[in-house]
Design a protein around this motif. Structure first.
Motif, mmCIF file in Angstrom:
data_model
loop_
_atom_site.group_PDB
_atom_site.id
_atom_site.type_symbol
_atom_site.label_atom_id
_atom_site.label_comp_id
_atom_site.label_asym_id
_atom_site.label_seq_id
_atom_site.Cartn_x
_atom_site.Cartn_y
_atom_site.Cartn_z
ATOM 1 N N THR A 233 0.835 -1.199 0.220
ATOM 2 C CA THR A 233 0.063 0.075 -0.236
ATOM 3 C C THR A 233 0.933 1.235 0.110
ATOM 4 O O THR A 233 1.786 1.193 0.716
ATOM 5 C CB THR A 233 -0.950 0.011 1.291
ATOM 6 N N ARG A 234 0.536 2.165 -0.764
ATOM 7 C CA ARG A 234 1.404 3.469 -0.967
ATOM 8 C C ARG A 234 0.424 4.661 -1.097
ATOM 9 O O ARG A 234 -0.932 4.597 -1.238
ATOM 10 C CB ARG A 234 2.374 3.352 -2.223
ATOM 11 N N ASP A 235 0.851 5.920 -0.889
ATOM 12 C CA ASP A 235 0.212 7.098 -1.104
ATOM 13 C C ASP A 235 -1.034 7.020 -2.409
ATOM 14 O O ASP A 235 -1.899 7.681 -2.581
ATOM 15 C CB ASP A 235 0.800 8.339 -1.149
ATOM 16 N N THR A 236 -0.185 6.556 -3.323
ATOM 17 C CA THR A 236 -1.033 6.474 -4.676
ATOM 18 C C THR A 236 -1.045 5.056 -5.201
ATOM 19 O O THR A 236 -0.055 4.235 -5.053
ATOM 20 C CB THR A 236 -0.518 7.278 -5.863
ATOM 21 N N GLN A 239 2.111 4.085 -7.480
ATOM 22 C CA GLN A 239 3.460 3.882 -6.504
ATOM 23 C C GLN A 239 3.201 2.283 -5.864
ATOM 24 O O GLN A 239 4.330 1.687 -5.903
ATOM 25 C CB GLN A 239 3.453 4.660 -5.325
ATOM 26 N N SER A 309 -3.638 2.067 -3.497
ATOM 27 C CA SER A 309 -3.574 3.176 -2.695
ATOM 28 C C SER A 309 -4.181 2.921 -1.186
ATOM 29 O O SER A 309 -4.832 1.751 -1.072
ATOM 30 C CB SER A 309 -4.064 4.346 -3.309
ATOM 31 N N HIS A 310 -3.696 3.828 -0.290
ATOM 32 C CA HIS A 310 -4.515 3.414 1.026
ATOM 33 C C HIS A 310 -5.797 3.333 1.092
ATOM 34 O O HIS A 310 -6.327 2.367 1.639
ATOM 35 C CB HIS A 310 -3.900 4.490 2.046
ATOM 36 N N GLN A 311 -6.521 4.344 0.309
ATOM 37 C CA GLN A 311 -8.015 4.109 0.153
ATOM 38 C C GLN A 311 -8.604 2.999 -0.600
ATOM 39 O O GLN A 311 -9.475 2.275 -0.111
ATOM 40 C CB GLN A 311 -8.516 5.457 -0.682
ATOM 41 N N TRP A 341 3.981 1.701 6.199
ATOM 42 C CA TRP A 341 3.025 1.862 5.075
ATOM 43 C C TRP A 341 1.421 1.694 5.589
ATOM 44 O O TRP A 341 0.668 2.446 5.376
ATOM 45 C CB TRP A 341 3.508 1.191 3.886
ATOM 46 N N GLY A 345 -0.837 4.574 6.724
ATOM 47 C CA GLY A 345 -1.759 4.907 5.628
ATOM 48 C C GLY A 345 -3.173 4.396 5.716
ATOM 49 O O GLY A 345 -4.337 5.163 5.756
ATOM 50 N N GLU A 349 -7.207 5.645 7.545
ATOM 51 C CA GLU A 349 -8.379 5.688 6.664
ATOM 52 C C GLU A 349 -9.417 4.919 7.199
ATOM 53 O O GLU A 349 -10.542 5.494 7.231
ATOM 54 C CB GLU A 349 -7.752 5.261 5.262
#
Length: 380
Positions: A233-236, A239, A309-311, A341, A345, A349
């Motif tokens: 998992t990453r910010d986007t 990634q 992504s995290h979301q 991460w 992240g 959420e």
């Protein structure tokens, strides 16, 4: 919902580390050795970030789970240890005594992951020559004795595989450790229904997980469920998928062929289902939204990862939760960094959505308080 992390007692790496069902011993050892110092970093980070426990594997390919977790209990305060062990390799009375001691001396922080054993060749290394279905029958006898002993009962039992007479514990824990159990074969279901507190499945696509959960519910309506997954998992999303691609580039065709040849001999129904997701092929590894089967090319056992992504990862977790999954047992490469991460992240959420809260209490944030540096690892 609860989240558990994983202890890489076969070593850790920025590449995929082999191990588990049918994987050749020593086929892909980690660059970061499983020292007490490094594993201590992982468990302290996991505890602080909001994981409730840490799964510790069992097998000829890794360090002993009981000894490792006993060493790590003293460097944590709240984290529980989900200790994998194999019935039949020790007496049920001794196993109950070990569990009772661990539970009392750790302050109630033991969970038991029962691994019947899906590989006859590995079982024979330990002197166990029973065929697979008989191993499940023995597991049922074993767990019946252990649970009775942990309730403080005196047990005399003579079954097809186990025999004890006048067995009892001198000290019984205030709360018996919960029993986690996984198995996809027909013989596994009744054992889970009779003895498990939590039934575990590997990370198959949601539709397949739903079918498996329905099967277990037909045997035990009140069963609690957990799932075992890797995570990237990453910010986007870009990634995260770039990291999955990097992991895949680090896997040679020779390594895939060697590991797949070993896994093809597996007697485990769960392992067969993992292999069916990718067929030993690099193509078509995305088997459901955000579910990537690349890990299973060179690792036995859990072979899928949530990637995104995290979301997006939070969305997929909620999707599994809607099926009835309440416990998520996760891991990543390397385990220390990937825990951050996820913990910094995805968990915030899920907290924002109101479906998770930190086990230490309200107001606790999953934010970095433990040094992130870790043991240096060679770039590859």
């Amino acid at each position: 919902m609860d989240f558990h992390w994983f202890l890489p007692t076969n070593g850790d790496s920025r590449d995929i580390v082999g191990g588990g069902h049918g994987t050749p011993v020593g086929s892909a050892g980690g660059v970061r050795q499983p020292t007490v110092a490094y594993l201590s970093q992982i468990v302290r980070a996991a505890e602080q970030l909001g994981f409730v426990g840490a799964l510790t594997p069992t097998g000829a390919w890794c360090e002993d789970a009981w000894l490792t977790t006993a060493m790590l209990a003293s460097v944590t305060e709240r984290l529980k240890f989900l200790v994998a062990f194999r019935p039949g390799l020790t007496s049920p009375t001794l196993a109950a005594q070990m569990a009772s001691t661990f539970q009392r001396l750790s302050g109630g922080r033991l969970l038991l992951n029962v691994v019947t054993g899906g590989e006859s060749h590995e079982q024979r290394q330990y002197g166990d020559f029973l065929p697979k279905d008989d191993r499940y029958a023995r597991t049922g006898e074993f767990l019946g004795i252990v649970r009775s002993l942990l309730r403080g009962e005196t047990v005399t039992f003579e079954g097809a595989h186990l025999h004890v007479e006048g067995a009892q514990l001198s000290k019984v824990p205030d709360v018996a450790p919960a029993i986690y159990f996984g198995g996809s074969s027909k013989a596994a279901g009744p054992v889970a229904a009779d003895h498990a507190d939590v039934y575990l499945t590997w990370g198959e696509p949601p539709a397949q997980v739903a079918q498996k959960l329905d099967w277990i519910r037909s045997l035990r309506p009140d069963m609690r469920f957990g799932i075992r997954l890797h995570v990237i998992t990453r910010d986007t999303a870009e990634q995260a998928w770039a990291e999955a691609d990097r992991l895949l580039r680090g896997v040679s065709e020779e390594a895939i062929a060697a590991v797949q040849a070993g896994l093809a001999r597996s007697e485990s129904e769960g392992q067969r289902r993992m292999l069916d997701l990718h067929g030993g092929n690099r193509d078509g590894l995305v088997v459901a939204p955000n579910l990537w089967a690349g890990v299973g090319l060179v690792r036995g056992g859990a072979g899928t990862a949530l990637v995104g992504s995290h979301q997006e990862v939070a969305d997929r977790i909620e999707e599994y939760a809607a099926l009835g999954i309440e416990e998520f047992i996760l891991s990543g490469y390397p385990h220390l960094e990937e825990a951050y991460w996820f913990g910094e992240g995805v968990l915030p959420e899920l907290a924002r959505r109101g479906v998770w809260r930190h086990p230490a209490g309200d107001g606790v944030q999953a934010t970095s308080a433990v040094p992130f540096a870790g043991v240096p690892i060679a770039a590859r």
